[in-house]
Scaffold this motif. Structure first.
Motif, PDB file in Angstrom:
ATOM      1  N   VAL A 212       0.843  -1.192   0.000  1.00  0.00           N
ATOM      2  CA  VAL A 212       0.000   0.000   0.000  1.00  0.00           C
ATOM      3  C   VAL A 212       0.881   1.244   0.000  1.00  0.00           C
ATOM      4  N   THR A 213       0.471   2.227  -0.764  1.00  0.00           N
ATOM      5  CA  THR A 213       1.156   3.526  -0.734  1.00  0.00           C
ATOM      6  C   THR A 213       0.136   4.614  -0.440  1.00  0.00           C
ATOM      7  N   ILE A 214       0.451   5.459   0.506  1.00  0.00           N
ATOM      8  CA  ILE A 214      -0.445   6.562   0.884  1.00  0.00           C
ATOM      9  C   ILE A 214       0.315   7.882   0.720  1.00  0.00           C
ATOM     10  N   ARG A 215      -0.365   8.855   0.145  1.00  0.00           N
ATOM     11  CA  ARG A 215       0.160  10.229   0.133  1.00  0.00           C
ATOM     12  C   ARG A 215      -0.607  11.018   1.181  1.00  0.00           C
ATOM     13  N   SER A 216       0.118  11.826   1.913  1.00  0.00           N
ATOM     14  CA  SER A 216      -0.571  12.635   2.919  1.00  0.00           C
ATOM     15  C   SER A 216      -0.810  14.051   2.383  1.00  0.00           C
ATOM     16  N   ARG A 217      -1.621  14.773   3.116  1.00  0.00           N
ATOM     17  CA  ARG A 217      -1.921  16.155   2.714  1.00  0.00           C
ATOM     18  C   ARG A 217      -0.664  16.985   2.535  1.00  0.00           C
ATOM     19  N   ARG A 218       0.296  16.743   3.403  1.00  0.00           N
ATOM     20  CA  ARG A 218       1.518  17.542   3.321  1.00  0.00           C
ATOM     21  C   ARG A 218       2.548  16.937   2.352  1.00  0.00           C
ATOM     22  N   GLY A 219       2.109  15.963   1.553  1.00  0.00           N
ATOM     23  CA  GLY A 219       3.007  15.408   0.534  1.00  0.00           C
ATOM     24  C   GLY A 219       3.926  14.319   1.031  1.00  0.00           C
ATOM     25  N   ARG A 220       3.724  13.900   2.249  1.00  0.00           N
ATOM     26  CA  ARG A 220       4.545  12.813   2.764  1.00  0.00           C
ATOM     27  C   ARG A 220       4.094  11.483   2.159  1.00  0.00           C
ATOM     28  N   LEU A 221       5.033  10.545   2.110  1.00  0.00           N
ATOM     29  CA  LEU A 221       4.749   9.255   1.499  1.00  0.00           C
ATOM     30  C   LEU A 221       4.814   8.161   2.552  1.00  0.00           C
ATOM     31  N   CYS A 222       3.893   7.244   2.467  1.00  0.00           N
ATOM     32  CA  CYS A 222       3.886   6.102   3.383  1.00  0.00           C
ATOM     33  C   CYS A 222       3.733   4.830   2.575  1.00  0.00           C
ATOM     34  N   GLN A 223       4.631   3.884   2.827  1.00  0.00           N
ATOM     35  CA  GLN A 223       4.497   2.563   2.214  1.00  0.00           C
ATOM     36  C   GLN A 223       4.281   1.545   3.309  1.00  0.00           C
ATOM     37  N   ILE A 224       3.302   0.683   3.068  1.00  0.00           N
ATOM     38  CA  ILE A 224       3.023  -0.405   4.011  1.00  0.00           C
ATOM     39  C   ILE A 224       3.146  -1.711   3.252  1.00  0.00           C
ATOM     40  N   ASN A 225       3.847  -2.660   3.827  1.00  0.00           N
ATOM     41  CA  ASN A 225       3.858  -3.990   3.231  1.00  0.00           C
ATOM     42  C   ASN A 225       3.402  -4.979   4.283  1.00  0.00           C
ATOM     43  N   THR A 226       2.636  -5.947   3.831  1.00  0.00           N
ATOM     44  CA  THR A 226       2.106  -6.910   4.784  1.00  0.00           C
ATOM     45  C   THR A 226       2.072  -8.302   4.175  1.00  0.00           C
ATOM     46  N   SER A 227       2.063  -9.273   5.056  1.00  0.00           N
ATOM     47  CA  SER A 227       1.893 -10.662   4.623  1.00  0.00           C
ATOM     48  C   SER A 227       1.220 -11.409   5.754  1.00  0.00           C
ATOM     49  N   ARG A 228       0.425 -12.377   5.379  1.00  0.00           N
ATOM     50  CA  ARG A 228      -0.202 -13.210   6.414  1.00  0.00           C
ATOM     51  C   ARG A 228       0.739 -14.311   6.887  1.00  0.00           C
ATOM     52  N   ARG A 229       1.908 -14.429   6.277  1.00  0.00           N
ATOM     53  CA  ARG A 229       2.825 -15.500   6.684  1.00  0.00           C
ATOM     54  C   ARG A 229       4.278 -15.042   6.670  1.00  0.00           C
ATOM     55  N   ALA A 230       4.823 -14.819   7.850  1.00  0.00           N
ATOM     56  CA  ALA A 230       6.255 -14.600   7.993  1.00  0.00           C
ATOM     57  C   ALA A 230       6.773 -15.801   8.789  1.00  0.00           C
ATOM     58  N   ALA A 231       7.577 -16.619   8.162  1.00  0.00           N
ATOM     59  CA  ALA A 231       8.005 -17.885   8.779  1.00  0.00           C
ATOM     60  C   ALA A 231       8.757 -17.666  10.086  1.00  0.00           C
ATOM     61  N   TYR A 232       9.259 -16.463  10.276  1.00  0.00           N
ATOM     62  CA  TYR A 232      10.090 -16.164  11.448  1.00  0.00           C
ATOM     63  C   TYR A 232       9.285 -15.485  12.548  1.00  0.00           C
ATOM     64  N   GLY A 233       7.996 -15.383  12.378  1.00  0.00           N
ATOM     65  CA  GLY A 233       7.173 -14.831  13.447  1.00  0.00           C
ATOM     66  C   GLY A 233       6.540 -13.506  13.088  1.00  0.00           C
ATOM     67  N   TYR A 234       6.146 -12.810  14.115  1.00  0.00           N
ATOM     68  CA  TYR A 234       5.340 -11.589  13.988  1.00  0.00           C
ATOM     69  C   TYR A 234       6.294 -10.427  13.737  1.00  0.00           C
ATOM     70  N   ASP A 235       6.185  -9.842  12.561  1.00  0.00           N
ATOM     71  CA  ASP A 235       7.141  -8.807  12.160  1.00  0.00           C
ATOM     72  C   ASP A 235       6.439  -7.455  12.209  1.00  0.00           C
ATOM     73  N   GLN A 236       6.838  -6.635  13.132  1.00  0.00           N
ATOM     74  CA  GLN A 236       6.147  -5.384  13.427  1.00  0.00           C
ATOM     75  C   GLN A 236       7.173  -4.262  13.527  1.00  0.00           C
ATOM     76  N   ARG A 237       7.489  -3.707  12.393  1.00  0.00           N
ATOM     77  CA  ARG A 237       8.497  -2.654  12.372  1.00  0.00           C
ATOM     78  C   ARG A 237       7.982  -1.451  11.606  1.00  0.00           C
ATOM     79  N   PHE A 238       8.486  -0.281  11.929  1.00  0.00           N
ATOM     80  CA  PHE A 238       8.290   0.844  11.002  1.00  0.00           C
ATOM     81  C   PHE A 238       9.447   1.803  11.153  1.00  0.00           C
ATOM     82  N   GLU A 239       9.614   2.617  10.144  1.00  0.00           N
ATOM     83  CA  GLU A 239      10.686   3.610  10.197  1.00  0.00           C
ATOM     84  C   GLU A 239      10.208   4.902   9.590  1.00  0.00           C
ATOM     85  N   VAL A 240      10.685   6.001  10.154  1.00  0.00           N
ATOM     86  CA  VAL A 240      10.316   7.334   9.687  1.00  0.00           C
ATOM     87  C   VAL A 240      11.583   8.034   9.228  1.00  0.00           C
TER      88      VAL A 240
END
Lengths: 330, 330, 330, 330
Positions: A212-240
């Protein structure tokens, strides 16, 4: 002393109940669940009584309710609890349809009751510390947000069928992260996805990975990637990425053991799933809710936040289905 | 243009020769080795000539020599090269006996020639950066130094027998690290050790793991641990605790690949052994030597440093054998 | 239901009481403290009564006592509780003198009561997982143990004066780690130390940093380094080199936030001090104790472990004072 | 012995020349540059001659050319070198227009000469090791690829104006990574971007941050995020989620020093920019090219790869400008 009723004695209901009883001044008075045995066990554990929802809401001594029942019951329980003048904590999502969610928000506003939606990630110590440091200007103005949000494995297809789809079921949390971290709203959203892990998910009309890619009002960009299966467990990260640097929220690990072998240097996998990863977040979330009720202050995750996240989830679903960028009303 | 002769065409001689020819103004003129074929191959590679040591030292056009032959030849070659007025780079150790090492140092001083001992670790980018930051006061005054120095595997027992023992063979580098990092001298040293990996090492009169503690004049403490066998490779770390913080030098890895599997999150093992780990250090060391020769400036690792490290190695050996703390003359 | 009395309502007494009441089947009946107000507050928090030690021990309904009072009271309370037939949990150390500690151990043995000493580090999730993996053979036979154990800052000199010195006060935990991790006993110990952070500590007859080396019966080597002042917080690490690899226990951090700036890439400092670092360990420790009492199984940290650690602390103190290696009776 | 001519004596030309002369059997015969002084300096350094391109191509003893001149000259030089039957190494991009790039590819094919495009990232030790492990099945089938590709700072606006825009200038490398790592081709691409760091970049018709999503033929998803300004340096990471795990390629650091202070635990920033980060990659790339020429084997980064990456860059540019997903011809 504030008396509280819990609706739903399943996995998440137990967690909320366990956290509630640790709050000084809180009394868990009632537990309700269609599964009477589950309700009885949870009630017994905390010295509460089993009752039905009607009775709980009719009891004027009840000050707050925790709604932890199945998703399809959330909206009705919010409406009834608001009508009864109770403070409300409700698990996400408010509802699977935007219309009903908005109706709930209106009812809550009209009733003037406290209503908090369980976006527990905002209370995760790592995520919360990142937000605080970002707000303090540590990396200047935020420009990009990259979110990685992957489950260790897919739920049963029967669950997926009634889940509202991957965007409402999984990414609703990430949409809330987007709004919270950037303190901004979306102007457009673009989503694509695939079904790569199990054809039964595609047969159920859903996908198991999405971008998913989102543009914000102020022109910022957000990318989200997801999967229902990560063999190594629950992957919950983000970076700004900000004008002066980058803040990253990494995964939590069960231990800090590292082994060096003839093959590699290895540490623990991430905490396995949400119950482990967000244990502290759940505790802090309920403490915040109870504090807000007692001290009559605003909650950090309002029903309006629930509506907004649902709007994004609906738009993402549409974008994926129609393979086009969706513009969002300002 | 400065003409240089290399004595020793083995593994380390090749490395030094290869680094020397990269220096602008350096000409590798001669290669000498008892193994004529090895000498010829190295000479051919760099357009040099094979000759014997007498001829090389007798050639007035030779400005510098690189001594990379076996340890038992170092002292004699230093003495002869100093007498011939050549600038000298010599692999560690100066000699296995303190007496001869001191004689070499005296001869070098009397001859007034440049003489650098190959303590390449001081030129390692990580170690060097740590030292620079420490000297700049980043962690205040240093108080403790913890050194981890482990080989991936033991050399042949035949080598161990003539190596001078673990303290002169392996820890001599770490004793130099102690003096360099703390900019201090030892007042006492205490060592113990065991033979745990191969009884043949004990039969050869040596040990395969050791624990050393050094007190410095200013009361600082240094602990060194070593082993001839680290199953995960060459382990070369140290850390300095200072009044305002800690500086740590970690291992280098071949790549920055990380894999997350169903079992763990794993990165690379450390670089396998000294040729890989200290590749950059060897290059910077020879560049430093050649620069010192050309610009007639002091070298960073003098023959006096070689003598001092050997003193510590002898004292550690004595401490281990007699199971007592050894006081060092000031 | 087992009734429990807590002796000591200070910082650690509160933690133990808070953990005890989470155990199903545990009832905190009494709180005793010379500071009556502290006792009253803790008792009120958990619905317990304030009483004196005599009364608590005389109450036949009391099945267990938690001794969290000052060190100088431990031995007497153990003796009295043993005589009264109560199960005992006692904070470390058993006593500051080996003789009295041994007397307590004898009394406990004679009385046949459960007695557990609070070496909470064995219950730390990271340390415990490392031990489990080591015991499972993941790195083969252990050969060396390197322990780093540093406090964020020194306690008041008044405390230091009655603490028994750095080896009994701080390193007693690390001596227990040595015995537990290597599953071995010491044959010799060598210690040295300095006072580098505050002359008042030297005036009080103590030191603020120390380096200890222990040889085990099986020839394994252990090095411990400690300091009363690590500017970056509570540093609690150890690593085991084994025949097939290395296991390391790293510090715990408050969050997993990482910031990349124009200067560096930075993560959190370690948890600040023992109350934060060992929060989970304290909880698991009391759960273990209570489980042992209920199910009449052996405790993992016996009074004999307390005696053994104290023996090492006494020997280390002697080694430091007399500047010689101390051989330990087998 | 193979004689080689270098066209372009600027920053990257010097690097290629320096790496070429390290190849056994390579002779740098000519250097050409419109800047005669730069050409002369580079020629002198390596004992080569300065000449013009016509003469170099007319010399039948020249077996290979390295094209490291400005982008606008690449296509013509490729065409001429191909016509002259020389083996060609050319820096990316082939050209800024797809049409000319394809013409070059056709000419190269018709001439039957070796032609390698400088996608040096494929030769980076970390990236290359990741690809090898992925190809070996270590994480099963790849499902998602997340690429982070950020520069430390923007080039002069004058450069940006003639750069072809962010997608052709910066992301062309990342498009090649997508194709290489997933061993797959794009079926659709969606790009958005903003200008957040410098309005002059917007005035020049370009953007400074972008978010791209690519779907592959096999339904895999790739997200790329980029920025012209990362305050912490050159950020070059990617990760592949596979059916059995995840492989991540992290940044390289100058040293492995870590400092623990009263504020944080900090390591080095990433290598500052491409000359540092990809130093090893440039060396391995030229070694590969020369080996391919000598041994007449296929190169790993063909001109067809250059064309394909350019196709993606053009499609991404169109997607950004028209705010729609672009379908790519199969």
């Amino acid at each position: 002393m504030i008396n509280v009723a819990v609706f739903g004695a399943g996995r998440i209901g137990k967690i909320h109940a366990g956290n509630l009883v640790l709050q000084p001044g809180a009394n868990l008075k009632y537990v309700s669940d269609v599964n009477v045995q589950a309700a009885q066990e949870l009630a017994t554990q905390h010295g509460a009584q089993v009752t039905d929802i009607d009775s709980a809401l009719a009891d004027p001594s009840i000050g707050a309710v925790l709604i932890a029942s199945s998703t399809d019951t959330h909206a009705e329980l919010i409406l009834r609890a608001a009508a009864a003048g109770k403070a409300i904590f409700c698990e996400k999502p408010v509802d699977l349809t935007l219309e009903r969610a908005k109706a709930c928000a209106s009812a809550v506003a009209a009733a003037g009751v406290t209503c908090m939606i369980g976006f527990q990630r905002r209370f995760d110590p790592t995520f919360d510390a990142l937000k605080t440091r970002l707000a303090a200007g540590e990396i200047g103005d935020p420009e990009m947000l990259i979110v990685t949000s992957r489950d260790p494995g897919a739920p049963p297809v029967s669950y997926i069928k009634s889940s509202g789809g991957i965007f409402k079921d999984m990414l609703i949390h990430d949409f809330d992260i987007f709004r919270w971290i950037l303190d901004d709203e979306a102007v457009s959203i673009s989503a694509t996805g695939s079904c790569l892990t199990d054809p039964a998910i595609a047969d159920a009309g859903d996908i198991d990975c999405a971008a998913v890619t989102i543009r914000s009002r102020r022109g910022r960009l957000c990318q989200i990637n997801t999967s229902r299966r990560a063999a190594y467990g629950y992957d919950q990260r983000f970076e700004v990425l900000g004008s002066k640097g980058m803040l990253q929220a990494g995964n939590h690990k069960p231990t800090e053991v590292v082994v060096s072998s003839g093959l590699s240097v290895s540490g623990d996998k991430p905490e396995h799933f949400f119950l482990e990863r967000y244990r502290a977040a759940y505790a802090r979330e309920i403490a915040h809710f109870f504090d807000a009720v007692v001290n009559k202050v605003a909650v950090r995750t309002t029903i309006q936040d629930g509506v907004k996240a649902l709007e994004l989830a609906e738009a993402a679903t549409l974008s994926w289905r129609e393979n086009r960028t969706i513009e969002l009303a300002k």
